[in-house]
Design a protein around this motif. Structure first.
Motif, PDB file in Angstrom:
ATOM      1  N   LEU A 490       0.863  -1.176   0.000  1.00  0.00           N
ATOM      2  CA  LEU A 490       0.000   0.000   0.000  1.00  0.00           C
ATOM      3  C   LEU A 490       0.902   1.229   0.000  1.00  0.00           C
ATOM      4  CD1 LEU A 490      -2.822   1.273   0.185  1.00  0.00           C
ATOM      5  CD2 LEU A 490      -2.636   1.147   2.692  1.00  0.00           C
ATOM      6  N   ASP A 491       0.887   1.982  -1.091  1.00  0.00           N
ATOM      7  CA  ASP A 491       1.724   3.173  -1.158  1.00  0.00           C
ATOM      8  C   ASP A 491       0.889   4.374  -1.572  1.00  0.00           C
ATOM      9  OD1 ASP A 491       1.339   2.125  -3.642  1.00  0.00           O
ATOM     10  OD2 ASP A 491       3.445   1.795  -4.103  1.00  0.00           O
ATOM     11  N   VAL A 492       1.505   5.560  -1.498  1.00  0.00           N
ATOM     12  CA  VAL A 492       0.743   6.789  -1.657  1.00  0.00           C
ATOM     13  C   VAL A 492       1.552   7.802  -2.461  1.00  0.00           C
ATOM     14  CG1 VAL A 492       1.604   7.696   0.545  1.00  0.00           C
ATOM     15  CG2 VAL A 492      -0.524   8.607  -0.411  1.00  0.00           C
ATOM     16  N   TRP A 493       0.843   8.620  -3.209  1.00  0.00           N
ATOM     17  CA  TRP A 493       1.399   9.765  -3.927  1.00  0.00           C
ATOM     18  C   TRP A 493       0.526  10.971  -3.616  1.00  0.00           C
ATOM     19  CZ3 TRP A 493      -1.325  12.851  -7.230  1.00  0.00           C
ATOM     20  CH2 TRP A 493      -0.597  13.804  -7.965  1.00  0.00           C
ATOM     21  N   SER A 494       1.140  12.109  -3.413  1.00  0.00           N
ATOM     22  CA  SER A 494       0.348  13.300  -3.127  1.00  0.00           C
ATOM     23  C   SER A 494       1.178  14.546  -3.379  1.00  0.00           C
ATOM     24  CB  SER A 494      -0.150  13.293  -1.671  1.00  0.00           C
ATOM     25  OG  SER A 494      -1.012  14.384  -1.444  1.00  0.00           O
ATOM     26  N   ILE A 495       0.534  15.573  -3.923  1.00  0.00           N
ATOM     27  CA  ILE A 495       1.138  16.890  -4.126  1.00  0.00           C
ATOM     28  C   ILE A 495       0.123  17.934  -3.661  1.00  0.00           C
ATOM     29  CG2 ILE A 495       1.962  18.566  -5.835  1.00  0.00           C
ATOM     30  CD1 ILE A 495       2.990  16.286  -7.499  1.00  0.00           C
ATOM     31  N   PRO A 496       0.537  18.882  -2.826  1.00  0.00           N
ATOM     32  CA  PRO A 496      -0.410  19.904  -2.370  1.00  0.00           C
ATOM     33  C   PRO A 496      -1.068  20.621  -3.547  1.00  0.00           C
ATOM     34  CG  PRO A 496       1.621  20.012  -1.099  1.00  0.00           C
ATOM     35  CD  PRO A 496       1.865  19.047  -2.212  1.00  0.00           C
ATOM     36  N   GLY A 497      -2.397  20.674  -3.495  1.00  0.00           N
ATOM     37  CA  GLY A 497      -3.160  21.348  -4.543  1.00  0.00           C
ATOM     38  C   GLY A 497      -3.488  20.482  -5.735  1.00  0.00           C
ATOM     39  N   GLU A 498      -2.875  19.294  -5.846  1.00  0.00           N
ATOM     40  CA  GLU A 498      -3.138  18.419  -6.991  1.00  0.00           C
ATOM     41  C   GLU A 498      -3.835  17.124  -6.586  1.00  0.00           C
ATOM     42  OE1 GLU A 498       0.140  17.718  -9.557  1.00  0.00           O
ATOM     43  OE2 GLU A 498       0.872  19.789  -9.449  1.00  0.00           O
ATOM     44  N   GLY A 499      -3.949  16.877  -5.290  1.00  0.00           N
ATOM     45  CA  GLY A 499      -4.670  15.700  -4.848  1.00  0.00           C
ATOM     46  C   GLY A 499      -3.761  14.597  -4.331  1.00  0.00           C
ATOM     47  N   THR A 500      -4.403  13.453  -4.051  1.00  0.00           N
ATOM     48  CA  THR A 500      -3.718  12.307  -3.449  1.00  0.00           C
ATOM     49  C   THR A 500      -4.163  11.035  -4.155  1.00  0.00           C
ATOM     50  OG1 THR A 500      -3.662  13.437  -1.311  1.00  0.00           O
ATOM     51  CG2 THR A 500      -3.334  11.053  -1.287  1.00  0.00           C
ATOM     52  N   CYS A 501      -3.253  10.056  -4.206  1.00  0.00           N
ATOM     53  CA  CYS A 501      -3.594   8.763  -4.789  1.00  0.00           C
ATOM     54  C   CYS A 501      -2.994   7.661  -3.923  1.00  0.00           C
ATOM     55  CB  CYS A 501      -3.073   8.655  -6.224  1.00  0.00           C
ATOM     56  SG  CYS A 501      -3.452   7.063  -7.006  1.00  0.00           S
ATOM     57  N   PHE A 502      -3.840   6.768  -3.420  1.00  0.00           N
ATOM     58  CA  PHE A 502      -3.403   5.565  -2.715  1.00  0.00           C
ATOM     59  C   PHE A 502      -3.512   4.385  -3.681  1.00  0.00           C
ATOM     60  CE2 PHE A 502      -4.423   8.294   0.830  1.00  0.00           C
ATOM     61  CZ  PHE A 502      -3.475   7.962   1.783  1.00  0.00           C
ATOM     62  N   ARG A 503      -2.463   3.559  -3.708  1.00  0.00           N
ATOM     63  CA  ARG A 503      -2.447   2.380  -4.593  1.00  0.00           C
ATOM     64  C   ARG A 503      -2.271   1.120  -3.749  1.00  0.00           C
ATOM     65  NH1 ARG A 503       2.402   1.783  -8.758  1.00  0.00           N
ATOM     66  NH2 ARG A 503       3.480   1.502  -6.772  1.00  0.00           N
ATOM     67  N   LEU A 504      -3.238   0.204  -3.885  1.00  0.00           N
ATOM     68  CA  LEU A 504      -3.192  -1.082  -3.207  1.00  0.00           C
ATOM     69  C   LEU A 504      -2.862  -2.153  -4.252  1.00  0.00           C
ATOM     70  CD1 LEU A 504      -3.750  -2.978  -0.767  1.00  0.00           C
ATOM     71  CD2 LEU A 504      -6.147  -3.012  -1.503  1.00  0.00           C
ATOM     72  N   THR A 505      -1.739  -2.859  -4.057  1.00  0.00           N
ATOM     73  CA  THR A 505      -1.322  -3.913  -4.982  1.00  0.00           C
ATOM     74  C   THR A 505      -1.267  -5.232  -4.222  1.00  0.00           C
ATOM     75  OG1 THR A 505       0.068  -2.288  -6.138  1.00  0.00           O
ATOM     76  CG2 THR A 505       0.404  -4.602  -6.676  1.00  0.00           C
ATOM     77  N   LEU A 506      -1.946  -6.253  -4.762  1.00  0.00           N
ATOM     78  CA  LEU A 506      -2.056  -7.548  -4.090  1.00  0.00           C
ATOM     79  C   LEU A 506      -1.638  -8.667  -5.035  1.00  0.00           C
ATOM     80  CD1 LEU A 506      -5.633  -7.015  -2.596  1.00  0.00           C
ATOM     81  CD2 LEU A 506      -3.467  -6.755  -1.367  1.00  0.00           C
ATOM     82  N   PRO A 507      -1.028  -9.738  -4.495  1.00  0.00           N
ATOM     83  CA  PRO A 507      -0.774 -10.923  -5.341  1.00  0.00           C
ATOM     84  C   PRO A 507      -2.092 -11.616  -5.655  1.00  0.00           C
ATOM     85  CG  PRO A 507      -0.147 -11.371  -3.067  1.00  0.00           C
ATOM     86  CD  PRO A 507      -0.499  -9.907  -3.130  1.00  0.00           C
TER      87      PRO A 507
END
Length: 545
Positions: A490-507
């Motif tokens: 479970l990892d995350v990307w985010s930039i102030p003012g541009e939003g956030t994205c959480f990514r869940l990767t499973l086998p």
């Protein structure tokens, strides 16, 4: 040996080079010593060879001058008072005179030749020793001697013996003026193989001495480095054991030198760490037990309060407006308290290691659709449009559906709370090994400092913001634990003012591991930025495996 074997051996060598400080130290020392000794030995060899050759050359030149002078004197003395000269008798005596001037007569060859381009009343018959090699006389040397500048001239040559071997030699030539016969040239050939033998002996001695010196330095370096590295290796091994939880491991203490001081300091540090770790572990157990006990103990009174609150809430129409509002607030806070208590109980189970997965083949697209429908009322209240992007693929995976649904509820709830009423896009994609779900919002985003703590327990990016989905600060921590149980990421990307994205990767299979990421972080936008606000719901076709 095949190319694969060579690569395997090369890889082993590289691994040994990287892992062994002792090998690198000894190898570098031996290499540098070899270079230094080679340079020094080479310089000494060249210097000795030059000096030996120059000394012998000067000796040869001196002998050649003396022989030339003796031969000239012989021919001068052979002239009778009447001006006549017996050339044959003088020529016969000249050879003996020339050889008598040499320090090693048996090793010297000579020849007397007439200088070309002359005319005279008499001609002296050219003479030479039997083994004289005329090919050793070059045209340059002949021209220099014929010029008759009063000096002798020399040239280094290789002399070929009858058995085919070659020896170093020096040819010296000088001019002789023979009365009534004109100018002749005297050539002397000197074999200096004794100088070469001396030089070979010196070079062999230098080579053997250099090899012994390099081996000695390598051995001394190995011993010194081993004495210095062994305590460091012991300290590293002990540190590894401490890191693995073997807190009783210590370094042996011997002597009073700096290594012993290091060992005592390390052991004191290990004692302190063991004491602190033991104390912290005990405190952690007490804390976990406290949380678990309190959570369980609160269940009963909370259930009673919930029942009483439901009764009051169902009869709020009969109450005064202020009392009715109080009943509504009571029910809301009881629900929030119940949610927080459930989160605490779940965290206590994670800490106690009492959590097990109940996996079954699950279509994750259907699971995402159900989660979107569950949160749609809250999203509509916030004004956030829900979108699903599922291009098709291997969407079925062996997962615990209840836990994955809980992860999605946490991620979707956060996206709605921080999405600023903008669209919320969920991407689902997969490959043969992994399945990925990405929840993307276009809200306020997070700073790098906030990203570092986003998965911490009881931490909230902005506690002052009004939330619609609770907010105990445990949601992402529980989502992380559920992801770890599935061997996912479970990892995350985010930039102030541009939003956030959480990514869940499973086998895709239980017991597998994530080897690839089917979705980028963040995923490619399904729409251009100008259409984010007003585009309708995206829902691509779903292919079940």
């Amino acid at each position: 040996m095949t190319a694969l074997d060579w690569r395997a051996w090369l890889q082993r060598g590289l691994n040994l080079w990287r892992s062994s400080l002792q090998l690198r130290t000894v190898a570098i020392t031996v290499a540098l010593t070899t270079v230094a000794v080679t340079i020094i030995s080479g310089y000494m060899s060249i210097s000795i060879a030059t000096n030996l050759y120059e000394d012998r050359k000067q000796q040869v030149l001196a002998e050649a001058r003396q022989a030339t002078a003796n031969a000239q004197q012989l021919f001068d003395n052979a002239v009778t008072p009447t001006g006549a000269i017996d050339l044959d008798a003088a020529n016969s005596t000249a050879g003996t005179t020339v050889l008598a001037a040499q320090s090693n007569p048996g090793g010297t060859e000579y020849a007397i030749q007439r200088t070309e381009g002359q005319s005279s009343a008499q001609v002296l018959t050219p003479t030479a020793t039997r083994d004289f090699d005329s090919s050793a006389i070059s045209e340059e040397l002949t021209a220099a001697v014929a010029a008759d500048d009063g000096r002798v001239h020399s040239q280094a040559v290789e002399l070929t013996s009858p058995d085919g071997t070659t020896d170093p030699g020096i040819v010296v030539g000088g001019a002789i003026e023979v009365p009534t016969a004109g100018q002749y040239e005297l050539y002397l050939v000197y074999n200096i193989s004794d100088v070469q033998q001396t030089l070979d002996f010196v070079q062999q001695t230098l080579l053997l001495g250099s090899l012994l010196l390099v081996l000695t330095i390598g051995l001394v370096t190995y011993v010194v480095v081993r004495l210095a590295i062994t305590p460091v290796r012991v300290a590293a091994e002990t540190a590894e054991k401490l890191a693995d939880g073997q807190l009783e491991e210590r370094i042996p203490e011997r002597g009073q030198d700096v290594i012993a001081t290091l060992a005592r300091s390390f052991n004191r540090m290990a004692d302190s760490l063991q004491s602190q770790i033991t104390q912290l572990a005990e405190l952690s157990r007490v804390q976990q037990r406290f949380v678990s006990d309190v959570s369980h103990e609160l269940r009963t009174p909370l259930t009673t309060i919930r029942l009483a609150g439901d009764v009051l809430f169902d009869q709020r129409a009969d109450f005064a407006p202020s009392t009715a509002r109080t009943a509504e607030l009571l029910r809301t806070q009881v629900e929030r308290f119940e949610s927080m208590l459930s989160d605490l109980l779940e965290m206590s189970r994670f800490d106690a290691g009492a959590v097990q997965l109940d996996t079954e083949p699950t279509n994750l697209v259907r699971l995402v659709e159900d989660s979107l429908e569950a949160i749609r009322p809250i999203a509509d209240a916030k004004g956030s449009e829900l979108r699903l992007v599922a291009p098709g693929g291997y969407f079925e995976a062996d997962v615990d559906a209840r836990r994955i649904r809980r992860i999605l509820q946490n991620l979707l709830g956060n996206a709605v709370d921080h999405g600023e009423g903008r669209p919320l896009v969920v991407h689902v994609d997969s490959d043969a090994d992994s399945v990925a779900i990405a929840v993307r919002d276009y809200g306020i985003g997070m700073t790098p400092a906030q990203l570092e703590r986003v998965f911490d327990r009881f931490w909230r990016a902005d506690p002052s913001r009004q939330r619609s989905t609770g907010g105990t600060g445990l949601g992402l921590a529980i989502a992380t634990e559920d992801t770890v149980l599935h061997a996912g990421v479970l990892d995350v990307w985010s930039i102030p003012g541009e939003g956030t994205c959480f990514r869940l990767t499973l086998p895709r299979r239980a017991g597998g591991e994530v080897r690839s990421f089917p979705l980028d972080l963040p995923p490619a936008e399904p729409l251009d930025s100008g259409a984010i606000e007003t585009s309708p719901l995206l829902s691509a076709g779903v292919d079940d495996e």
